[in-house]
Design a protein around this motif. Structure first.
Motif, short mmCIF file in Angstrom:
data_model
loop_
_atom_site.label_atom_id
_atom_site.label_comp_id
_atom_site.label_asym_id
_atom_site.label_seq_id
_atom_site.Cartn_x
_atom_site.Cartn_y
_atom_site.Cartn_z
N ILE A 1 -2.11 -11.25 15.82
CA ILE A 1 -1.52 -10.01 15.30
C ILE A 1 -0.40 -10.33 14.32
O ILE A 1 -0.31 -9.71 13.25
N ARG A 2 0.43 -11.30 14.65
CA ARG A 2 1.52 -11.69 13.76
C ARG A 2 0.98 -12.16 12.41
O ARG A 2 1.49 -11.82 11.36
N ASN A 3 -0.09 -12.96 12.42
CA ASN A 3 -0.70 -13.43 11.18
C ASN A 3 -1.20 -12.24 10.34
O ASN A 3 -0.95 -12.18 9.14
N LEU A 4 -1.91 -11.33 10.96
CA LEU A 4 -2.48 -10.21 10.22
C LEU A 4 -1.41 -9.26 9.68
O LEU A 4 -1.61 -8.63 8.64
N LEU A 5 -0.29 -9.18 10.36
CA LEU A 5 0.79 -8.29 9.93
C LEU A 5 1.85 -9.02 9.09
O LEU A 5 2.91 -8.45 8.81
N ASP A 6 1.55 -10.23 8.68
CA ASP A 6 2.51 -10.99 7.88
C ASP A 6 2.85 -10.21 6.60
O ASP A 6 1.97 -9.62 5.98
N GLU A 7 4.11 -10.22 6.23
CA GLU A 7 4.55 -9.52 5.01
C GLU A 7 3.93 -10.12 3.75
O GLU A 7 3.73 -9.42 2.77
N ASP A 8 3.61 -11.40 3.79
CA ASP A 8 3.01 -12.07 2.63
C ASP A 8 1.50 -11.96 2.74
O ASP A 8 0.88 -12.62 3.57
N PRO A 9 0.86 -11.15 1.89
CA PRO A 9 -0.59 -10.97 1.97
C PRO A 9 -1.37 -12.28 1.84
O PRO A 9 -2.45 -12.42 2.42
N ALA A 10 -0.83 -13.25 1.13
CA ALA A 10 -1.53 -14.52 0.93
C ALA A 10 -1.65 -15.32 2.23
O ALA A 10 -2.53 -16.19 2.34
N ARG A 11 -0.81 -15.05 3.21
CA ARG A 11 -0.85 -15.80 4.47
C ARG A 11 -1.78 -15.15 5.51
O ARG A 11 -2.08 -15.76 6.53
N ARG B 1 0.85 -1.21 0.00
CA ARG B 1 0.00 0.00 0.00
C ARG B 1 0.87 1.25 0.00
O ARG B 1 0.61 2.20 -0.72
N MET B 2 1.93 1.23 0.80
CA MET B 2 2.80 2.41 0.87
C MET B 2 3.53 2.64 -0.45
O MET B 2 3.91 3.76 -0.76
N ALA B 3 3.69 1.58 -1.24
CA ALA B 3 4.35 1.70 -2.54
C ALA B 3 3.36 2.09 -3.64
O ALA B 3 3.75 2.22 -4.80
N GLY B 4 2.09 2.27 -3.28
CA GLY B 4 1.11 2.74 -4.24
C GLY B 4 0.15 1.70 -4.76
O GLY B 4 -0.70 2.01 -5.61
N ALA B 5 0.23 0.46 -4.28
CA ALA B 5 -0.70 -0.58 -4.74
C ALA B 5 -2.11 -0.25 -4.25
O ALA B 5 -2.28 0.31 -3.17
N PRO B 6 -3.12 -0.61 -5.03
CA PRO B 6 -4.49 -0.40 -4.58
C PRO B 6 -4.81 -1.26 -3.36
O PRO B 6 -4.18 -2.30 -3.15
N PRO B 7 -5.79 -0.85 -2.57
CA PRO B 7 -6.15 -1.64 -1.39
C PRO B 7 -6.79 -2.97 -1.78
O PRO B 7 -7.42 -3.10 -2.83
N THR B 8 -6.59 -3.95 -0.92
CA THR B 8 -7.16 -5.29 -1.09
C THR B 8 -7.71 -5.74 0.26
O THR B 8 -7.48 -5.09 1.28
N ARG B 9 -8.38 -6.88 0.24
CA ARG B 9 -8.82 -7.45 1.53
C ARG B 9 -7.60 -7.70 2.41
O ARG B 9 -7.62 -7.43 3.61
N ALA B 10 -6.53 -8.22 1.82
CA ALA B 10 -5.32 -8.52 2.60
C ALA B 10 -4.72 -7.25 3.20
O ALA B 10 -4.20 -7.29 4.31
#
Length: 167
Positions: A144-154, A86-95
């Motif tokens: 919290i760790r799951n939700l903040l995972d760097e990999d959106p798919a996880r 998101r900070m790099a400009g990607a559109p928002p997603t559910r993840a």
């Protein structure tokens, strides 16, 4: 419990009950929004209103909300509550909404989100200290760790993760 350096077990239990009630309500709001094909885009602690007595939860400032899958984005997000994409400009997603949800959970425990932008690896250190020093269940750290995972798919849907925390 944030300002009580030696909370009693009853104080921690009362805090957790309120904390989980708030986030279960917020998860239901996010699920309802997502079920209509809309992503929030700028979920942050500033955009969540909590009634102090009833714990009713409302979200505000939906100008960053848009249809899921839209390729253009208003580039609206709050630092400390947005993932790197998101900070790099990607559109928002559910993840990205899930990430923001986890960041709001973290904020209500630590108020350290902006500091963690400078040193992300301190997140686990702070959460471990809170589970150790205040007796918070380690399962909260896992959510919290799951939700903040760097990999959106996880990242999993918050309402699914919160279901097992009530015990």
């Amino acid at each position: 419990i944030l300002f009580d350096t030696r909370p009693t077990e009853d104080a921690v239990r009362a805090f957790l009950s309120r904390y989980l009630t708030i986030f279960q309500k917020l998860a239901a709001i996010l699920d309802a929004l997502h079920s209509t094909g809309i992503v929030f885009g700028d979920l942050s602690a500033n955009n969540v209103l909590i009634h102090p007595e009833t714990l009713d939860v409302k979200i505000v400032d939906l100008e960053g909300a848009q249809e899921e899958g839209a390729t253009e984005s208003a580039r609206q997000y709050t630092p400390g509550f947005a993932d790197k994409r998101r900070m790099a400009g990607a559109p928002p997603t559910r993840a990205s909404d899930y990430y923001a949800f986890g960041a709001v959970m973290l904020h209500l425990l630590t108020h350290a989100n902006n500091v963690l932008e400078l040193k992300p690896e301190a997140r686990d250190e702070i959460l471990h200290a809170m589970t150790r020093d205040f007796g918070l269940p380690p399962e909260i750290l896992d959510v919290i760790r799951n939700l903040l995972d760097e990999d959106p798919a996880r990242r999993q849907r918050p309402s699914a993760l919160l279901g097992g925390l009530r015990r």
